[in-house]
Design an enzyme around this catalytic site. Structure first.
Site, mmCIF file in Angstrom:
data_model
loop_
_atom_site.group_PDB
_atom_site.id
_atom_site.type_symbol
_atom_site.label_atom_id
_atom_site.label_comp_id
_atom_site.label_asym_id
_atom_site.label_seq_id
_atom_site.Cartn_x
_atom_site.Cartn_y
_atom_site.Cartn_z
ATOM 1 N N VAL A 99 38.306 34.043 41.690
ATOM 2 C CA VAL A 99 38.017 35.469 41.861
ATOM 3 C C VAL A 99 37.514 36.072 40.551
ATOM 4 O O VAL A 99 36.544 36.843 40.526
ATOM 5 C CB VAL A 99 39.260 36.219 42.380
ATOM 6 C CG1 VAL A 99 39.003 37.731 42.422
ATOM 7 C CG2 VAL A 99 39.653 35.720 43.761
ATOM 8 N N CYS A 100 38.148 35.708 39.431
ATOM 9 C CA CYS A 100 37.730 36.225 38.121
ATOM 10 C C CYS A 100 36.290 35.824 37.797
ATOM 11 O O CYS A 100 35.555 36.585 37.167
ATOM 12 C CB CYS A 100 38.626 35.682 37.016
ATOM 13 S SG CYS A 100 40.360 36.011 37.250
ATOM 14 N N THR A 101 35.930 34.626 38.195
ATOM 15 C CA THR A 101 34.570 34.160 37.927
ATOM 16 C C THR A 101 33.558 35.088 38.581
ATOM 17 O O THR A 101 32.557 35.474 37.962
ATOM 18 C CB THR A 101 34.404 32.710 38.443
ATOM 19 O OG1 THR A 101 35.358 31.880 37.773
ATOM 20 C CG2 THR A 101 33.014 32.185 38.174
#
Length: 213
Positions: A45-47
């Site tokens: 998700v952070c990517t």
């Protein structure tokens, strides 16, 4: 554990980042800032989030906003992860990612919520104005990616309402009508808002969005 409330000065810190050492307040200078945390490097998700922020660079610049991310991993890990972000999200990460291996900044900003995870940061967001004051805080769980269109909308509202005696109604978008703040008497509205106004109720007066210039 630090407690930060709206209107507080954003705590200052010096930290290593993917773009070298920064002193947070000096780095912000006269800009607004968005500080947002990530549970860890190489998380899916952070990517997508960091790729989105990189693609929104021009939108943040228009608003005089600097963005900085934070993860509990180290600088070398950040550099490797940035390569993955650039490759998979078809962009170029051009903002610093803080390496908060000792948890100092996470603790300063209360980003570790033990009942969610004892080591990883939640998805905290802090919007900070050009006087280093905290203007907005949002906390997402690790599983939910953030909506950066919403953060741009919030910055537009914060900057508009900082300089004009208006508030922004539900679902407001830049350019929509605004609410005249209750402190202004109806009789005084024409002098302050030459674009006119509509009195829906004595306490609910709408006016076209004032110009930000």
């Amino acid at each position: 554990m630090a407690t930060i409330r709206l209107g507080d000065e954003a705590p200052n810190f010096t930290a290593e980042t993917s773009e070298g050492t920064i002193n947070f307040h000096e780095w912000l200078g006269d800009s607004w800032g968005i500080l947002f945390s990530h549970p860890a490097d190489y998380t899916p998700v952070c990517t997508t989030e960091l790729g989105t922020v990189a693609r929104y660079t021009d939108e943040f610049k228009k608003r005089n906003v600097k963005v900085v991310a934070l993860s509990v991993d180290g600088v070398e890990s950040h550099h490797g992860w940035i390569k993955d972000i650039n490759e998979t999200q078809n962009t170029t990460v051009n903002f610093p990612i803080i390496a908060d291996e000792d948890g100092k900044v996470s603790e300063l900003y209360d980003m570790i919520h033990p009942n969610a995870d004892s080591k990883l940061t939640v998805r905290s967001v802090f919007v900070i104005d050009n006087n280093k004051k905290v203007k907005l805080m949002i906390t997402y769980p690790a599983s939910t990616g953030r909506n950066f269109d919403e953060l741009l909308r919030v910055v537009d509202s914060l900057q508009l309402t900082a300089y004009h005696k208006v508030a922004t109604p539900a679902n407001w978008q830049n350019g929509d009508d605004c609410v005249v703040v209750p402190a202004i008497a109806t009789a005084d509205i024409p002098a302050i808002f030459p674009k006119g106004f509509t009195e829906v109720k004595p306490y609910l007066r709408m006016t076209p969005q004032p110009n930000l210039d």
